[in-house]
Write a protein that holds these residues in place. Structure first.
Motif, PDB file in Angstrom:
ATOM      1  N   GLN A   5      18.392  -3.928   4.565  1.00 57.01           N
ATOM      2  CA  GLN A   5      18.730  -3.281   5.832  1.00 57.01           C
ATOM      3  C   GLN A   5      18.425  -4.177   7.018  1.00 57.01           C
ATOM      4  O   GLN A   5      19.179  -4.200   7.998  1.00 57.01           O
ATOM      5  N   ARG A   6      17.329  -4.927   6.928  1.00 60.19           N
ATOM      6  CA  ARG A   6      16.993  -5.851   8.022  1.00 60.19           C
ATOM      7  C   ARG A   6      18.039  -6.952   8.146  1.00 60.19           C
ATOM      8  O   ARG A   6      18.446  -7.319   9.260  1.00 60.19           O
ATOM      9  N   PHE A   7      18.466  -7.490   7.006  1.00 59.13           N
ATOM     10  CA  PHE A   7      19.498  -8.525   7.049  1.00 59.13           C
ATOM     11  C   PHE A   7      20.805  -7.958   7.597  1.00 59.13           C
ATOM     12  O   PHE A   7      21.501  -8.616   8.379  1.00 59.13           O
ATOM     13  N   GLN A   8      21.157  -6.746   7.188  1.00 60.32           N
ATOM     14  CA  GLN A   8      22.393  -6.133   7.674  1.00 60.32           C
ATOM     15  C   GLN A   8      22.334  -5.908   9.183  1.00 60.32           C
ATOM     16  O   GLN A   8      23.319  -6.141   9.896  1.00 60.32           O
ATOM     17  N   ALA A   9      21.187  -5.468   9.666  1.00 61.71           N
ATOM     18  CA  ALA A   9      21.028  -5.249  11.101  1.00 61.71           C
ATOM     19  C   ALA A   9      21.144  -6.569  11.857  1.00 61.71           C
ATOM     20  O   ALA A   9      21.746  -6.634  12.943  1.00 61.71           O
ATOM     21  N   ARG A  10      20.565  -7.621  11.291  1.00 63.78           N
ATOM     22  CA  ARG A  10      20.634  -8.935  11.932  1.00 63.78           C
ATOM     23  C   ARG A  10      22.072  -9.450  11.958  1.00 63.78           C
ATOM     24  O   ARG A  10      22.529 -10.017  12.975  1.00 63.78           O
ATOM     25  N   ILE A  11      22.800  -9.281  10.875  1.00 61.26           N
ATOM     26  CA  ILE A  11      24.203  -9.709  10.831  1.00 61.26           C
ATOM     27  C   ILE A  11      25.019  -8.956  11.877  1.00 61.26           C
ATOM     28  O   ILE A  11      25.864  -9.543  12.568  1.00 61.26           O
ATOM     29  N   LYS A  12      24.761  -7.661  12.010  1.00 67.54           N
ATOM     30  CA  LYS A  12      25.483  -6.861  13.000  1.00 67.54           C
ATOM     31  C   LYS A  12      25.260  -7.412  14.403  1.00 67.54           C
ATOM     32  O   LYS A  12      26.195  -7.520  15.207  1.00 67.54           O
TER      33      LYS A  12
END
Length: 220
Positions: A5-12
C-alpha cells in the motif's frame, strides 16, 4: 498500511507529479529545435524520485527499471509520458500482486549482503557482533516468511515467538524449530553481553545455518 500500500501510494503521487512536470512545457523559440521543453529542475527531481522508488521496489536489474532509465533520459514531453506509462504498468502489476515475489527476492539479496558482513566479522575474530547481526537478519527473515505464509505478526513478536508461530503453522519441522532456537540463544547471549556462553564455532554454524535457511524459505 503495509509495504504494498505504501508503494502504491508513492506511485500515485509520482504519477501526479509527472503530470505536473508535463505542465511546465515551454516550446522552443522560433527557429530553435531539439532542446528539452520541460522545466529541468522539476524533471530531474521527478526522474530521480521515480528511479529511487523503482529500484527499491524491484532491484536495479528489473525490466521496468532498465526501461525507465532508457526511456526517461531528458526533459521532453514524450520522455515523461513514457515514464508515466511505465509507472502505471508497475502500479497495475503491484495491485494485482505480481510483484510480491520480486520484492521478496530483493529483500533476500539485502539479507545476503548483511550475512556477508557477518562472515567478514567472523574472519577477523569478531564473533560477538557477527552473532548479533546473524540474529537480526534471521528475525527479519522470519517476519517476512510469516507474512508470506499468512501468519499474523505482532510488533512485540521476537525471534523466539516467530519461530514458535512458524513451526506451529507447519512452515518447517520441529527439528528445524529446535535448530533455530539454538541460534536464538546465541543471538540473545551476544545481545546481552554473555559472550562466554557461546564459542566462535557456534557462530560459524549459526552463520551457515541462517544463510541456508533463508535461501530455502524466502524464495519458495
Amino acid at each position: 498500511m503495509d509495504n504494498s500500500q505504501r508503494f502504491q501510494a508513492r506511485i500515485k503521487r509520482l504519477l501526479a507529479k509527472g503530470s505536473a512536470v508535463l505542465e511546465t512545457h515551454s516550446p522552443n523559440p522560433p527557429n530553435v529545435i531539439g532542446f528539452p521543453t520541460l522545466d529541468p529542475g522539476a524533471f530531474t527531481e521527478w526522474r530521480t524520485q521515480c528511479l529511487a522508488l523503482l529500484t527499491n521496489l524491484l532491484g536495479i536489474q528489473h525490466t521496468y527499471v532498465v526501461s525507465f532509465k532508457g526511456e526517461v533520459e531528458s526533459g521532453f514531453t514524450g520522455s515523461v509520458e513514457a515514464g508515466i506509462g511505465i509507472l502505471r504498468a508497475v502500479q497495475e502489476d503491484l495491485q494485482d500482486g505480481f510483484l510480491t515475489d520480486v520484492r521478496t527476492l530483493v529483500s533476500a539479496d539485502v539479507f545476503t549482503d548483511f550475512l556477508d558482513m557477518a562472515g567478514h566479522l567472523l574472519e577477523h575474530e569478531y564473533k560477538d557482533p557477527a552473532a548479533s547481526l546473524c540474529g537480526a537478519v534471521l528475525e527479519q527473515g522470519l517476519g517476512m516468511i510469516a507474512t508470506k505464509r499468512g501468519v499474523r505478526v505482532r510488533k512485540k513478536d521476537d525471534l523466539s515467538t516467530l519461530n514458535q508461530k512458524l513451526a506451529a503453522k507447519g512452515v518447517y519441522t520441529k527439528l528445524v524449530q529446535k535448530r533455530l532456537a539454538v541460534w536464538t540463544d546465541v543471538r540473545n547471549s551476544a545481545d546481552h553481553g554473555k559472550f562466554s556462553e557461546y564459542s566462535k564455532s557456534d557462530v560459524v554454524e549459526m552463520h551457515a545455518g541462517v544463510s541456508s535457511f533463508l535461501a530455502q524459505h524466502l524464495t519458495t
